[in-house]
Design a protein around this motif. Structure first.
Motif, PDB file in Angstrom:
ATOM      1  N   SER A 234      46.049  35.318  40.734  1.00  0.00           N
ATOM      2  CA  SER A 234      46.539  34.213  39.900  1.00  0.00           C
ATOM      3  C   SER A 234      48.019  33.960  40.159  1.00  0.00           C
ATOM      4  CB  SER A 234      46.286  34.500  38.419  1.00  0.00           C
ATOM      5  OG  SER A 234      46.988  35.648  38.011  1.00  0.00           O
ATOM      6  N   GLU A 253      56.659  41.541  41.479  1.00  0.00           N
ATOM      7  CA  GLU A 253      55.453  42.377  41.513  1.00  0.00           C
ATOM      8  C   GLU A 253      55.879  43.846  41.492  1.00  0.00           C
ATOM      9  OE1 GLU A 253      51.971  42.283  41.514  1.00  0.00           O
ATOM     10  OE2 GLU A 253      52.289  44.443  41.632  1.00  0.00           O
ATOM     11  N   GLY A 259      47.057  42.679  43.481  1.00  0.00           N
ATOM     12  CA  GLY A 259      46.503  43.116  42.201  1.00  0.00           C
ATOM     13  C   GLY A 259      45.181  43.847  42.367  1.00  0.00           C
ATOM     14  N   GLN A 260      44.304  43.640  41.394  1.00  0.00           N
ATOM     15  CA  GLN A 260      42.997  44.310  41.454  1.00  0.00           C
ATOM     16  C   GLN A 260      42.219  43.862  42.688  1.00  0.00           C
ATOM     17  OE1 GLN A 260      40.828  44.059  37.570  1.00  0.00           O
ATOM     18  NE2 GLN A 260      42.607  42.814  37.123  1.00  0.00           N
ATOM     19  N   ASN A 269      31.982  36.632  46.740  1.00  0.00           N
ATOM     20  CA  ASN A 269      31.650  35.412  46.004  1.00  0.00           C
ATOM     21  C   ASN A 269      32.830  34.455  45.900  1.00  0.00           C
ATOM     22  OD1 ASN A 269      33.208  36.940  44.345  1.00  0.00           O
ATOM     23  ND2 ASN A 269      31.804  36.975  42.613  1.00  0.00           N
ATOM     24  N   VAL A 303      58.655  44.136  35.657  1.00  0.00           N
ATOM     25  CA  VAL A 303      59.336  43.469  34.556  1.00  0.00           C
ATOM     26  C   VAL A 303      59.103  44.322  33.316  1.00  0.00           C
ATOM     27  CG1 VAL A 303      59.337  41.411  33.106  1.00  0.00           C
ATOM     28  CG2 VAL A 303      59.067  41.197  35.576  1.00  0.00           C
ATOM     29  N   GLN A 380      30.227  47.234  44.167  1.00  0.00           N
ATOM     30  CA  GLN A 380      30.815  46.959  45.490  1.00  0.00           C
ATOM     31  C   GLN A 380      31.306  48.239  46.137  1.00  0.00           C
ATOM     32  OE1 GLN A 380      34.001  44.323  44.671  1.00  0.00           O
ATOM     33  NE2 GLN A 380      32.706  42.504  44.643  1.00  0.00           N
ATOM     34  N   ASP A 520      43.457  37.477  34.541  1.00  0.00           N
ATOM     35  CA  ASP A 520      42.843  38.528  33.728  1.00  0.00           C
ATOM     36  C   ASP A 520      43.658  38.938  32.506  1.00  0.00           C
ATOM     37  OD1 ASP A 520      40.864  38.484  35.573  1.00  0.00           O
ATOM     38  OD2 ASP A 520      40.830  40.650  35.940  1.00  0.00           O
ATOM     39  N   ARG A 528      37.362  36.904  37.490  1.00  0.00           N
ATOM     40  CA  ARG A 528      36.938  36.474  38.822  1.00  0.00           C
ATOM     41  C   ARG A 528      38.163  36.035  39.614  1.00  0.00           C
ATOM     42  NH1 ARG A 528      32.979  38.483  37.828  1.00  0.00           N
ATOM     43  NH2 ARG A 528      30.837  37.739  37.681  1.00  0.00           N
ATOM     44  N   VAL A 529      38.129  36.275  40.920  1.00  0.00           N
ATOM     45  CA  VAL A 529      39.234  35.849  41.774  1.00  0.00           C
ATOM     46  C   VAL A 529      39.365  34.324  41.718  1.00  0.00           C
ATOM     47  CG1 VAL A 529      40.062  35.749  44.153  1.00  0.00           C
ATOM     48  CG2 VAL A 529      38.997  37.827  43.312  1.00  0.00           C
TER      49      VAL A 529
HETATM   50  C1  LIG Z   1      37.629  46.855  42.864  1.00  0.00           C
HETATM   51  C2  LIG Z   1      37.544  45.444  42.339  1.00  0.00           C
HETATM   52  C3  LIG Z   1      36.682  44.538  42.959  1.00  0.00           C
HETATM   53  C4  LIG Z   1      36.594  43.208  42.498  1.00  0.00           C
HETATM   54  N1  LIG Z   1      35.753  42.338  43.141  1.00  0.00           N
HETATM   55  C5  LIG Z   1      35.698  41.039  42.757  1.00  0.00           C
HETATM   56  C6  LIG Z   1      34.850  40.108  43.449  1.00  0.00           C
HETATM   57  O1  LIG Z   1      34.144  40.464  44.391  1.00  0.00           O
HETATM   58  N2  LIG Z   1      34.838  38.827  43.039  1.00  0.00           N
HETATM   59  C7  LIG Z   1      35.605  38.384  42.006  1.00  0.00           C
HETATM   60  O2  LIG Z   1      35.574  37.179  41.724  1.00  0.00           O
HETATM   61  N3  LIG Z   1      36.394  39.253  41.310  1.00  0.00           N
HETATM   62  C8  LIG Z   1      36.448  40.560  41.657  1.00  0.00           C
HETATM   63  N4  LIG Z   1      37.245  41.456  40.954  1.00  0.00           N
HETATM   64  C9  LIG Z   1      38.027  40.945  39.825  1.00  0.00           C
HETATM   65  C10 LIG Z   1      39.304  40.254  40.333  1.00  0.00           C
HETATM   66  O3  LIG Z   1      39.915  41.089  41.289  1.00  0.00           O
HETATM   67  C11 LIG Z   1      40.248  39.983  39.184  1.00  0.00           C
HETATM   68  O4  LIG Z   1      39.606  39.112  38.286  1.00  0.00           O
HETATM   69  C12 LIG Z   1      41.547  39.327  39.702  1.00  0.00           C
HETATM   70  O5  LIG Z   1      42.213  40.210  40.585  1.00  0.00           O
HETATM   71  C13 LIG Z   1      42.470  38.967  38.556  1.00  0.00           C
HETATM   72  O6  LIG Z   1      43.636  38.472  39.096  1.00  0.00           O
HETATM   73  P1  LIG Z   1      45.005  38.433  38.282  1.00  0.00           P
HETATM   74  O7  LIG Z   1      46.006  37.854  39.212  1.00  0.00           O
HETATM   75  O8  LIG Z   1      44.795  37.758  37.004  1.00  0.00           O
HETATM   76  O9  LIG Z   1      45.365  39.946  37.909  1.00  0.00           O
HETATM   77  P2  LIG Z   1      45.487  41.264  38.764  1.00  0.00           P
HETATM   78  O10 LIG Z   1      44.625  41.197  39.965  1.00  0.00           O
HETATM   79  O11 LIG Z   1      45.256  42.371  37.798  1.00  0.00           O
HETATM   80  O12 LIG Z   1      47.009  41.288  39.252  1.00  0.00           O
HETATM   81  C14 LIG Z   1      48.073  41.494  38.351  1.00  0.00           C
HETATM   82  C15 LIG Z   1      49.309  41.922  39.125  1.00  0.00           C
HETATM   83  O13 LIG Z   1      50.413  41.986  38.237  1.00  0.00           O
HETATM   84  C16 LIG Z   1      51.199  43.133  38.523  1.00  0.00           C
HETATM   85  N5  LIG Z   1      51.932  43.530  37.305  1.00  0.00           N
HETATM   86  C17 LIG Z   1      51.414  44.038  36.161  1.00  0.00           C
HETATM   87  N6  LIG Z   1      52.389  44.266  35.260  1.00  0.00           N
HETATM   88  C18 LIG Z   1      53.552  43.889  35.850  1.00  0.00           C
HETATM   89  C19 LIG Z   1      54.910  43.878  35.417  1.00  0.00           C
HETATM   90  N7  LIG Z   1      55.263  44.281  34.195  1.00  0.00           N
HETATM   91  N8  LIG Z   1      55.857  43.449  36.283  1.00  0.00           N
HETATM   92  C20 LIG Z   1      55.516  42.993  37.512  1.00  0.00           C
HETATM   93  N9  LIG Z   1      54.234  42.988  37.978  1.00  0.00           N
HETATM   94  C21 LIG Z   1      53.265  43.415  37.146  1.00  0.00           C
HETATM   95  C22 LIG Z   1      50.156  44.173  38.939  1.00  0.00           C
HETATM   96  O14 LIG Z   1      50.733  45.216  39.706  1.00  0.00           O
HETATM   97  C23 LIG Z   1      49.174  43.319  39.731  1.00  0.00           C
HETATM   98  O15 LIG Z   1      49.500  43.263  41.096  1.00  0.00           O
HETATM   99  C24 LIG Z   1      37.351  42.787  41.376  1.00  0.00           C
HETATM  100  C25 LIG Z   1      38.198  43.709  40.734  1.00  0.00           C
HETATM  101  C26 LIG Z   1      38.289  45.028  41.216  1.00  0.00           C
HETATM  102  C27 LIG Z   1      39.208  46.013  40.514  1.00  0.00           C
END
Ligand SMILES: Cc1cc2nc3c(=O)[nH]c(=O)nc-3n(C[C@H](O)[C@H](O)[C@H](O)COP(=O)(O)OP(=O)(O)OC[C@H]3O[C@@H](n4cnc5c(N)ncnc54)[C@H](O)[C@@H]3O)c2cc1C
Length: 550
Positions: A234, A253, A259-260, A269, A303, A380, A520, A528-529
């Motif tokens: 995101s 970051e 991230g996840q 997907n 942060v 997975q 998330d 979801r990504v």
């Molecule tokens: C192993 C795994 C497999 C997955 N497979 C799929 C899939 O096949 N298909 C799918 O659609 N979804 C999948 N998902 C879910 C998907 O990865 C998440 O929904 C998505 O990554 C969410 O993105 P995000 O950017 O909201 O948050 P995140 O991916 O959680 O990223 C948040 C980022 O913020 C950073 N952060 C946190 N706090 C701070 C702070 N205070 N200061 C600075 N940085 C900070 C973290 O280090 C992290 O890098 C999977 C998740 C996992 C764990």
């Protein structure tokens, strides 16, 4: 030496040269002249009209030639776009005339010239990949595969696509002797040599990031249009859209971009990738894209506070630096939940992992492994690990997977002879001397407990929001996720849910006007990504509106 005949080292045509000439100055060079060296930031881009130069890596054992450039060739790799510290040394070997282009002019050129953008981006990415595959970089990592901190540092470097040379202290006895002579203790491992100069003993992620110069190009005195906190899908999407639409954007970051999703071995997907894409690859592409448009990245610093007492807002970093921003996008996602096992922490990185990437899969090749969890991420991981492990035991707390896992994954698991599915099952004990050696689990339907000689457990049991740093600035739901848009109507238990303006909050806006939450970390997210990426893009559209109000 790298093969100079590949697409990584193309020769520019006359017409391409003339477009670069229009934004460059002519520089006469003489043999021995050093044009850039490791640690330099914002280095210029050079195109050789005549003469020659060599690109070298400075290592512990002196200089090593990486490649040579002749007429029509150009310098640079990813750092040219990101503005981060240079990894290599460039020295003139034959007198001639070079075109010299500033970093800013180069970025402007690739933003408007599609043909040059393709050629340069491809070359820069391929050169970085060549550096990684040949272990040629400005970092030497000396560590042990049985050491959690070595794994942490390796993952940090790999997930940031930073080339490094790895010296395995378990097999390289000469290196171990070398460290003994310098009185390097077990607790000092891993040892990292940065730029052939700085020696770090068991560095923190922040120390490593500072040494590598991540964020060195970010001027924290400027007021930014938008600060994006978190570089998961995101946050990276928000960065791409913000920078490509002309906003001055900084992304912060705390660990590694991705991230996840970055820890996922294969995302199957996500729209447009019919054969799947690894989280790492998706991240690298997004990161390069964001930097190409001019987004600034600050990696390795978290942060710790949002100062919302004044406008512009201020983001407070873990090193006490403050960065002011007119709008904020919160994309800090979620972090892994940990099952309640007393000594779980003792084995983290020593047999207990929270991600199943190529690095972890190598550690447990041809051995039995346990995967804990009943959602897609666990499924997975089980399928991915079954390609290299002898047997994967998938431990699921519930009686069935249908409610929590996609059908395609359930089918793959049940049809895979390499995976044993254990329903109604939970881990009750972990044992080992220094690293995990035995795992005990209980089948709750029969009460039967059994102990297994297994040294690798992958915990994939969901995640909780990372909102502790917001300290009352924005309204949260009762699980700590950020309330946005229509959810701010006060239904939930939210102390700060009072919306202060006469206009309604925008879709992804938090209870604080001008601050948005995506992915998330947002209450009601769909994990979801694709949705995280979509929300990142929408948030920037809304940021424009919020900035127009100020
Ligand atoms: C192993 C795994 C497999 C997955 N497979 C799929 C899939 O096949 N298909 C799918 O659609 N979804 C999948 N998902 C879910 C998907 O990865 C998440 O929904 C998505 O990554 C969410 O993105 P995000 O950017 O909201 O948050 P995140 O991916 O959680 O990223 C948040 C980022 O913020 C950073 N952060 C946190 N706090 C701070 C702070 N205070 N200061 C600075 N940085 C900070 C973290 O280090 C992290 O890098 C999977 C998740 C996992 C764990």
């Amino acid at each position: 030496m790298l093969d100079g005949s590949t697409q990584a080292f193309p020769e520019l045509t006359e017409s391409q040269l003339s477009r670069i000439r229009a934004v460059s100055k002519l520089r006469k060079v003489v043999p021995g002249e050093i044009l850039f060296q490791p640690d330099d930031t914002n280095i210029p881009f050079f195109v050789l009209l005549s003469g020659a130069m060599e690109i070298l890596q400075k290592g512990l054992s002196g200089e090593q030639q990486i490649t040579t450039h002749g007429p029509g060739h150009f310098t640079g790799e990813i750092t040219m776009i990101s503005g981060q510290r240079c990894l290599v040394l460039g020295r003139v070997t034959e007198a001639g005339e070079f075109l010299e282009t500033t970093n800013v002019a180069l970025r402007a050129l690739v933003a408007r010239d599609a043909e040059l953008s393709d050629i340069l981006m491809r070359a820069f990415i391929l050169r970085r990949l060549l550096l990684i595959s040949h272990g040629m970089g400005n970092v030497v990592l000396m560590g042990s595969r049985h050491c959690a901190n070595t794994l942490r540092v390796r993952e940090f470097l790999s997930r940031n696509a930073h080339p490094f040379t790895y010296i395995d202290l378990d097999t390289d006895t000469a290196a171990q002797d070398f460290l003994d002579r310098f009185n390097v203790k077990l607790t000092d491992v891993p040892v990292v040599v940065c730029n052939g100069r700085t020696v770090l003993r068991n560095p923190t992620t922040q120390q490593l990031a500072d040494c590598l110069g991540y964020g060195a190009n970010v001027d924290s005195t400027l007021v930014r249009d938008v600060i994006i906190v978190g570089a998961g899908p995101s946050g990276l999407a928000a960065a791409v859209y913000a920078a490509s639409e002309g906003l001055d954007a900084v992304v912060i970051e705390t660990e590694s971009p991705g991230g996840q999703a970055g820890s996922s071995s294969k995302i199957e997907n996500y729209l447009g990738f019919p054969t799947g894409v690894s989280g790492q690859e998706l991240t690298n592409r997004a990161l390069t894209q964001a930097q190409k448009f001019g987004a600034k990245m600050m990696i390795g610093h978290g942060v710790v506070q949002l100062d919302c007492s004044k406008r512009p807002f201020e983001i407070v970093l873990d090193n006490d630096h403050r960065i002011p921003g007119r709008a904020i996008v919160i994309s800090t996602g979620a972090q892994y939940n940990k099952p309640k096992i007393g000594n779980l922490q003792d084995f983290e990185g020593r047999g207990v992992y929270y991600g199943a990437t190529y690095i972890e899969s190598q550690l447990c090749e041809n051995q039995d492994v346990v995967v804990v969890g009943g959602a897609n991420s666990a499924g997975q991981a089980a399928v991915f690990l079954s390609q290299s492990a002898r047997k994967v035991h998938l431990l699921v707390r519930r009686n069935c997977l249908a409610e929590t896992m996609s059908r395609y994954l359930i089918q793959r698991i049940t049809e895979n002879p390499g995976i044993d599915l254990h329903k109604n099952t939970e881990i009750t004990g972990l044992e080992g001397d220094g690293r995990l050696q035995r795992v005990t689990w209980v089948d709750k339907s029969t009460g039967e407990e059994s102990t297994h000689e297994i040294g690798h457990v992958f915990v994939m049991t969901g995640a909780s929001p990372r909102t502790d740093w917001l300290q009352g600035c924005v309204a949260l739901d009762n699980k700590g996720f950020i309330l946005t848009g229509r959810d701010l109507d006060g239904r939930d238990t939210a102390p700060a849910a009072k919306w202060p303006l006469t206009r309604a909050p925008q879709m992804l806006e938090t209870s604080l006007p001008g601050v948005f939450a995506v992915g998330d970390v947002r209450s009601g997210n769909v994990k979801r990504v694709a949705s995280a990426v979509g929300e990142g893009a929408i948030a920037i559209h809304l940021v424009h509106r919020a900035l127009a109000e100020i």
